[in-house]
Design a protein around this motif. Structure first.
Motif, PDB file in Angstrom:
ATOM      1  N   MET A 101       0.729  -1.236  -0.027  1.00 33.28           N
ATOM      2  CA  MET A 101      -0.042   0.154  -0.065  1.00 33.28           C
ATOM      3  C   MET A 101       0.751   1.038   0.020  1.00 33.28           C
ATOM      4  O   MET A 101       1.015   2.023   0.880  1.00 33.28           O
ATOM      5  N   PRO A 102       1.528   1.434  -1.101  1.00 34.60           N
ATOM      6  CA  PRO A 102       2.543   2.601  -1.341  1.00 34.60           C
ATOM      7  C   PRO A 102       1.575   3.813  -1.087  1.00 34.60           C
ATOM      8  O   PRO A 102       0.525   3.998  -1.625  1.00 34.60           O
ATOM      9  N   GLY A 103       2.094   5.053  -0.372  1.00 39.66           N
ATOM     10  CA  GLY A 103       1.266   6.080  -0.249  1.00 39.66           C
ATOM     11  C   GLY A 103       0.263   6.310   0.834  1.00 39.66           C
ATOM     12  O   GLY A 103      -0.305   7.237   1.106  1.00 39.66           O
ATOM     13  N   VAL A 104       0.159   5.194   1.616  1.00 37.84           N
ATOM     14  CA  VAL A 104      -0.520   5.153   2.636  1.00 37.84           C
ATOM     15  C   VAL A 104       0.183   5.563   3.975  1.00 37.84           C
ATOM     16  O   VAL A 104       1.252   4.615   4.324  1.00 37.84           O
ATOM     17  N   PRO A 105      -0.059   6.561   4.673  1.00 38.03           N
ATOM     18  CA  PRO A 105       0.906   6.705   5.807  1.00 38.03           C
ATOM     19  C   PRO A 105       0.725   5.981   6.678  1.00 38.03           C
ATOM     20  O   PRO A 105      -0.616   5.609   7.120  1.00 38.03           O
ATOM     21  N   PRO A 106       1.607   5.556   7.584  1.00 37.70           N
ATOM     22  CA  PRO A 106       1.353   4.373   8.758  1.00 37.70           C
ATOM     23  C   PRO A 106       0.355   5.000   9.684  1.00 37.70           C
ATOM     24  O   PRO A 106      -0.410   4.100  10.323  1.00 37.70           O
ATOM     25  N   GLU A 107       0.152   6.057  10.001  1.00 38.84           N
ATOM     26  CA  GLU A 107      -0.690   6.607  10.818  1.00 38.84           C
ATOM     27  C   GLU A 107      -2.318   6.596  10.244  1.00 38.84           C
ATOM     28  O   GLU A 107      -3.289   6.662  11.140  1.00 38.84           O
ATOM     29  N   ARG A 108      -2.484   6.290   9.152  1.00 32.95           N
ATOM     30  CA  ARG A 108      -3.829   5.693   8.339  1.00 32.95           C
ATOM     31  C   ARG A 108      -4.073   4.217   8.450  1.00 32.95           C
ATOM     32  O   ARG A 108      -4.893   3.887   7.798  1.00 32.95           O
ATOM     33  N   ILE A 109      -3.124   3.384   8.861  1.00 35.61           N
ATOM     34  CA  ILE A 109      -3.411   2.025   8.801  1.00 35.61           C
ATOM     35  C   ILE A 109      -3.782   1.503  10.317  1.00 35.61           C
ATOM     36  O   ILE A 109      -3.305   1.773  11.299  1.00 35.61           O
ATOM     37  N   ARG A 110      -5.068   0.583  10.012  1.00 37.98           N
ATOM     38  CA  ARG A 110      -5.335  -0.187  11.417  1.00 37.98           C
ATOM     39  C   ARG A 110      -5.463  -1.548  11.060  1.00 37.98           C
ATOM     40  O   ARG A 110      -5.639  -1.771   9.914  1.00 37.98           O
ATOM     41  N   TYR A 111      -5.118  -2.154  12.048  1.00 38.36           N
ATOM     42  CA  TYR A 111      -5.218  -4.023  11.679  1.00 38.36           C
ATOM     43  C   TYR A 111      -5.641  -4.359  13.000  1.00 38.36           C
ATOM     44  O   TYR A 111      -5.420  -3.691  14.050  1.00 38.36           O
ATOM     45  N   ARG A 112      -6.434  -5.904  12.873  1.00 41.34           N
ATOM     46  CA  ARG A 112      -7.057  -6.411  14.155  1.00 41.34           C
ATOM     47  C   ARG A 112      -7.041  -7.904  13.902  1.00 41.34           C
ATOM     48  O   ARG A 112      -7.398  -8.091  12.697  1.00 41.34           O
ATOM     49  N   LEU A 113      -6.728  -8.441  14.649  1.00 41.66           N
ATOM     50  CA  LEU A 113      -6.756 -10.152  14.619  1.00 41.66           C
ATOM     51  C   LEU A 113      -7.817 -10.351  15.532  1.00 41.66           C
ATOM     52  O   LEU A 113      -7.817 -10.068  16.938  1.00 41.66           O
ATOM     53  N   GLU A 114      -8.862 -10.995  15.076  1.00 43.19           N
ATOM     54  CA  GLU A 114      -9.898 -11.413  15.878  1.00 43.19           C
ATOM     55  C   GLU A 114     -10.471 -12.827  15.414  1.00 43.19           C
ATOM     56  O   GLU A 114     -11.001 -13.183  14.304  1.00 43.19           O
ATOM     57  N   ASP A 115     -10.072 -13.831  16.191  1.00 41.92           N
ATOM     58  CA  ASP A 115     -10.414 -15.240  15.880  1.00 41.92           C
ATOM     59  C   ASP A 115      -9.700 -15.777  14.706  1.00 41.92           C
ATOM     60  O   ASP A 115      -8.461 -15.756  14.652  1.00 41.92           O
ATOM     61  N   ASP A 116     -10.316 -16.149  13.586  1.00 43.06           N
ATOM     62  CA  ASP A 116      -9.837 -16.600  12.250  1.00 43.06           C
ATOM     63  C   ASP A 116      -9.745 -15.513  11.318  1.00 43.06           C
ATOM     64  O   ASP A 116      -9.262 -15.778  10.477  1.00 43.06           O
ATOM     65  N   SER A 117      -9.971 -14.236  11.862  1.00 36.58           N
ATOM     66  CA  SER A 117      -9.871 -13.145  10.627  1.00 36.58           C
ATOM     67  C   SER A 117      -8.836 -11.882  11.223  1.00 36.58           C
ATOM     68  O   SER A 117      -8.793 -11.598  12.147  1.00 36.58           O
ATOM     69  N   LEU A 118      -8.162 -11.647   9.979  1.00 35.19           N
ATOM     70  CA  LEU A 118      -7.238 -10.467  10.146  1.00 35.19           C
ATOM     71  C   LEU A 118      -8.017  -9.303   9.190  1.00 35.19           C
ATOM     72  O   LEU A 118      -7.836  -9.506   7.913  1.00 35.19           O
ATOM     73  N   ASP A 119      -8.210  -8.283  10.083  1.00 35.81           N
ATOM     74  CA  ASP A 119      -9.084  -7.139   9.307  1.00 35.81           C
ATOM     75  C   ASP A 119      -7.998  -5.953   9.185  1.00 35.81           C
ATOM     76  O   ASP A 119      -7.248  -5.747  10.222  1.00 35.81           O
ATOM     77  N   ILE A 120      -7.718  -5.557   7.810  1.00 33.95           N
ATOM     78  CA  ILE A 120      -6.734  -4.148   7.817  1.00 33.95           C
ATOM     79  C   ILE A 120      -7.630  -3.381   6.864  1.00 33.95           C
ATOM     80  O   ILE A 120      -8.302  -3.260   5.812  1.00 33.95           O
TER      81      ILE A 120
END
Length: 108
Positions: A32-51
């Motif tokens: 994801m070039p051009g996406v600043p780190p502060e605009r990225i969120r991720y979460r692992l819940e059970d069997d799913s990784l959401d970005i």
């Protein structure tokens, strides 16, 4: 046990993803070039990784008419499901326009 892609979870665009497996972990590489780190969120819940992230049009490109637009902009949500739920995120880094997440396998 290979991860599988979930149906499109919403958003405007989806970044390409590579998943690499070792005995101990899955490494998820999200381009994801051009996406600043502060605009990225991720979460692992059970069997799913959401970005979730957002790439804005650079301010110096906001004026004038768009003649060609091959670079996607806006918000995205990417969901990756695993057949065996990962045990947690052991490492996260943003480098060279990519997010790299290391997910621990159970019993490792």
């Amino acid at each position: 046990s290979t991860p599988e892609q979930a149906p499109h979870a919403g958003g405007v665009w989806e970044p390409p993803v590579g998943i690499y497996e070792t005995q101990e972990s899955w490494k998820v590489l999200v381009a994801m070039p051009g996406v600043p780190p502060e605009r990225i969120r991720y979460r692992l819940e059970d069997d799913s990784l959401d970005i979730v992230a957002e790439r804005a049009i650079p301010s110096h490109c906001n004026e004038g008419a768009i003649r060609r637009k091959e670079i996607p902009h806006g918000r995205f949500v990417r969901r990756i499901r695993f057949r065996v739920p990962p045990h947690g995120i052991s490492h996260a880094a943003v480098q060279d326009g990519c997010l790299l997440l290391t997910l621990r396998k159970p019993n490792s």
